[in-house]
Design a protein around this motif. Sequence first.
Motif, PDB file in Angstrom:
ATOM      1  N   THR A 250       2.844   0.742   7.150  1.00 39.35           N
ATOM      2  CA  THR A 250       3.740   0.419   8.538  1.00 39.35           C
ATOM      3  C   THR A 250       3.818  -1.069   8.575  1.00 39.35           C
ATOM      4  OG1 THR A 250       1.643   0.464   9.772  1.00 39.35           O
ATOM      5  CG2 THR A 250       3.095   2.609   9.711  1.00 39.35           C
ATOM      6  N   GLU A 251       2.808  -1.856   7.934  1.00 39.03           N
ATOM      7  CA  GLU A 251       2.761  -3.229   7.834  1.00 39.03           C
ATOM      8  C   GLU A 251       4.310  -3.808   7.208  1.00 39.03           C
ATOM      9  OE1 GLU A 251       1.533  -7.141   9.183  1.00 39.03           O
ATOM     10  OE2 GLU A 251       1.095  -4.894   9.677  1.00 39.03           O
ATOM     11  N   LEU A 252       4.433  -3.328   6.099  1.00 34.20           N
ATOM     12  CA  LEU A 252       5.565  -3.743   5.405  1.00 34.20           C
ATOM     13  C   LEU A 252       6.661  -3.435   6.288  1.00 34.20           C
ATOM     14  CD1 LEU A 252       5.125  -3.118   1.587  1.00 34.20           C
ATOM     15  CD2 LEU A 252       5.427  -5.246   2.611  1.00 34.20           C
ATOM     16  N   ARG A 253       6.881  -2.276   6.810  1.00 37.42           N
ATOM     17  CA  ARG A 253       8.009  -1.770   7.514  1.00 37.42           C
ATOM     18  C   ARG A 253       8.090  -2.819   8.739  1.00 37.42           C
ATOM     19  NH1 ARG A 253       5.664   3.503   6.799  1.00 37.42           N
ATOM     20  NH2 ARG A 253       6.526   4.411   4.664  1.00 37.42           N
ATOM     21  N   ARG A 254       7.130  -3.024   9.332  1.00 34.53           N
ATOM     22  CA  ARG A 254       7.128  -4.059  10.308  1.00 34.53           C
ATOM     23  C   ARG A 254       7.788  -5.234  10.030  1.00 34.53           C
ATOM     24  NH1 ARG A 254       4.530  -8.072  12.328  1.00 34.53           N
ATOM     25  NH2 ARG A 254       3.150  -8.151  10.696  1.00 34.53           N
ATOM     26  N   ILE A 255       7.356  -5.966   9.179  1.00 40.89           N
ATOM     27  CA  ILE A 255       7.532  -7.145   8.581  1.00 40.89           C
ATOM     28  C   ILE A 255       9.274  -6.874   8.434  1.00 40.89           C
ATOM     29  CG2 ILE A 255       7.848  -8.915   6.622  1.00 40.89           C
ATOM     30  CD1 ILE A 255       4.846  -8.080   6.068  1.00 40.89           C
ATOM     31  N   ILE A 448       1.173 -11.872   1.992  1.00 42.15           N
ATOM     32  CA  ILE A 448       2.249 -13.371   1.748  1.00 42.15           C
ATOM     33  C   ILE A 448       3.576 -13.089   2.393  1.00 42.15           C
ATOM     34  CG2 ILE A 448       3.547 -14.158  -0.285  1.00 42.15           C
ATOM     35  CD1 ILE A 448       0.805 -13.596  -1.971  1.00 42.15           C
ATOM     36  N   GLN A 449       4.056 -11.895   2.384  1.00 43.45           N
ATOM     37  CA  GLN A 449       5.221 -11.770   2.779  1.00 43.45           C
ATOM     38  C   GLN A 449       5.300 -12.105   4.448  1.00 43.45           C
ATOM     39  OE1 GLN A 449       7.051  -7.965   1.809  1.00 43.45           O
ATOM     40  NE2 GLN A 449       6.661  -8.131  -0.308  1.00 43.45           N
ATOM     41  N   ALA A 450       3.948 -11.537   5.060  1.00 44.29           N
ATOM     42  CA  ALA A 450       3.910 -11.735   6.467  1.00 44.29           C
ATOM     43  C   ALA A 450       3.836 -13.304   6.769  1.00 44.29           C
ATOM     44  CB  ALA A 450       2.735 -11.071   7.038  1.00 44.29           C
ATOM     45  N   ARG A 451       3.266 -13.921   5.868  1.00 52.13           N
ATOM     46  CA  ARG A 451       3.142 -15.401   5.843  1.00 52.13           C
ATOM     47  C   ARG A 451       4.466 -16.025   5.803  1.00 52.13           C
ATOM     48  NH1 ARG A 451      -0.949 -13.398   6.938  1.00 52.13           N
ATOM     49  NH2 ARG A 451       0.015 -13.517   8.984  1.00 52.13           N
ATOM     50  N   VAL A 452       5.462 -15.659   4.969  1.00 47.53           N
ATOM     51  CA  VAL A 452       6.785 -15.859   4.849  1.00 47.53           C
ATOM     52  C   VAL A 452       7.483 -15.861   6.097  1.00 47.53           C
ATOM     53  CG1 VAL A 452       8.927 -15.917   3.579  1.00 47.53           C
ATOM     54  CG2 VAL A 452       6.849 -15.663   2.081  1.00 47.53           C
ATOM     55  N   ALA A 453       7.481 -14.543   6.534  1.00 49.33           N
ATOM     56  CA  ALA A 453       8.251 -14.523   7.866  1.00 49.33           C
ATOM     57  C   ALA A 453       7.536 -15.250   8.911  1.00 49.33           C
ATOM     58  CB  ALA A 453       7.985 -12.758   8.107  1.00 49.33           C
ATOM     59  N   GLU A 454       6.362 -15.567   8.993  1.00 51.88           N
ATOM     60  CA  GLU A 454       5.888 -16.297   9.992  1.00 51.88           C
ATOM     61  C   GLU A 454       6.189 -17.837  10.088  1.00 51.88           C
ATOM     62  OE1 GLU A 454       1.186 -17.868  10.441  1.00 51.88           O
ATOM     63  OE2 GLU A 454       1.520 -15.740  11.231  1.00 51.88           O
ATOM     64  N   MET A 455       6.529 -18.269   8.440  1.00 53.04           N
ATOM     65  CA  MET A 455       7.013 -19.637   8.326  1.00 53.04           C
ATOM     66  C   MET A 455       8.377 -19.780   9.007  1.00 53.04           C
ATOM     67  SD  MET A 455       5.650 -20.852   4.733  1.00 53.04           S
ATOM     68  CE  MET A 455       5.868 -19.389   3.837  1.00 53.04           C
TER      69      MET A 455
END
Length: 514
Positions: A250-255, A448-455
């Motif tokens: 679900t985390e990838l889907r959330r991103i 890593i993908q979560a951090r990219v979205a955060e940036m």
Amino acid sequence: MTTSDASRRPVVEMTGITVEIDGTAVLRDVDLSLHPGEIHALMGGNGAGKSSLVKALTGAYRISAGDLYISGEQVVLSGPAEAGAAGIAAAFQDVDLCGNLSIAENVMIGHEERRWYGISWGRTRRRAVAVLDELGLGDLDPRRAVSTLSPAIQQLVAIARAMVTHPKVLVLDEPTSSLDAEEVATLFRALRRLRDHGVAILFVSHFLEQVYAISDRITVLRDGVGQGEYPTRELDRAVLISKMIGKDLTELRRIGSERRAHRADPTGEPVFKAIDVGRRGEFQPTDFELHRGEVVGLGGLRGSGRSEFGQLLAGVVRHDTGTIQIDGVRVALSNPAAALRRRIAFASEDRRDGGIIEELSVRDNIILALQGIRGWARPISRAERDALVDRFMESLFIVAPGPGVPAKQLSGGNQQKVLLARWLATNPHVLVLDEPTRGVDIAAKVEIQARVAEMARAGVAVVFISSELDEVVRLSDRIAILKDRRKIGEVSNGPGLSVDTIIEMIAADDEDDA
């Protein structure tokens, strides 16, 4: 694998294995059994303990507690030489061959055929050919220099070198990380041949599809603890992933959902603008824009010029056509240092040769670029350094015994996150990420993908380069589509966009060319 194969006594049995490094347990009570004529996959997230278990099996790490049996006899290994003598051989992700030597010399190094007058090169080459033939490579010229071989054949030569002593067990640590699909198929044919000859193979990989294609059984690790052993055909992929990362997908889907909710058509002046930027013989002149808080993906197949274009944008390679503007002002990005002074950072796809400095500590790797911007006349204070390093190790979930350990002790995924932390520490306005998730497992990909979205939410303009088109679609606001070292189009992301859309655009360009 037949029923009789499965019932045979394990050639290797590890029970209750615990390994401690500097007083910290990196493995706790782990079991592993390897059977003759079987390919056994070892799966787990970054920092799960895969490399530690491999090093314990190959004698590089001392086993603190637990028992190791080889062919039914309990053994205590004091080093890799003893493991080799006991019939355990290994080939690792970073192929350690001598490019200036021949295939035969690399295969037989340390095991040359000798006579009273010295090395008999004729007999040595004939033995090398016999070993290569076992892997289906008997048609290779043993006199050919290794430097002329493809990565896949180099990997097979490394495996042939490991097979010279006819080991009972072959350990392969991420052997396919730098191979394309055709090269993987070549490697797998060789592995099946070895399996059919009765070799027990431990296959360490983060590629789920490859594991399901080649393995008979799977052992899963998480945080240094075994999560079970399963016949591959009976283990659902979603269950495997959840066991690896301790949660579902679900985390990838959330991103992806958050990126779509965040997306808005860019307005105002771009923070970065390239006008007819290219380099003769490497990339055709191209226009490109980036706005603050925007992720623009570079989508294309292998050879499309993704990395080359990213290097031009970040000043890693100097463009010889066109101009670049930052906030509307024309600038000269003659080298990476000039780009860094403009707060443009580039994270290379090659963390070993273009990023991580393995002998430096995690701490020094993280602060390296920031210290470079400030100059060595203005050193970062210890308090600022420690606060910075602690913040990024926590926010990026970097798994390491401590910030002072050499970066070479970290897993590949954690090295990738250290490299990302280095560029984030410079507080970039523009960040070019070239394959930031290559060679890492699903858990590290999520982080890593979560951090990219955060940036992006924090206002950083990101160029995201990946050979995995699904993550380009998941993260990007816009996607520049590349082919044959040129940009053939650009699309805004949205509900109707998919990987198939990008592939169709690339294929349609073929029809236009025709």
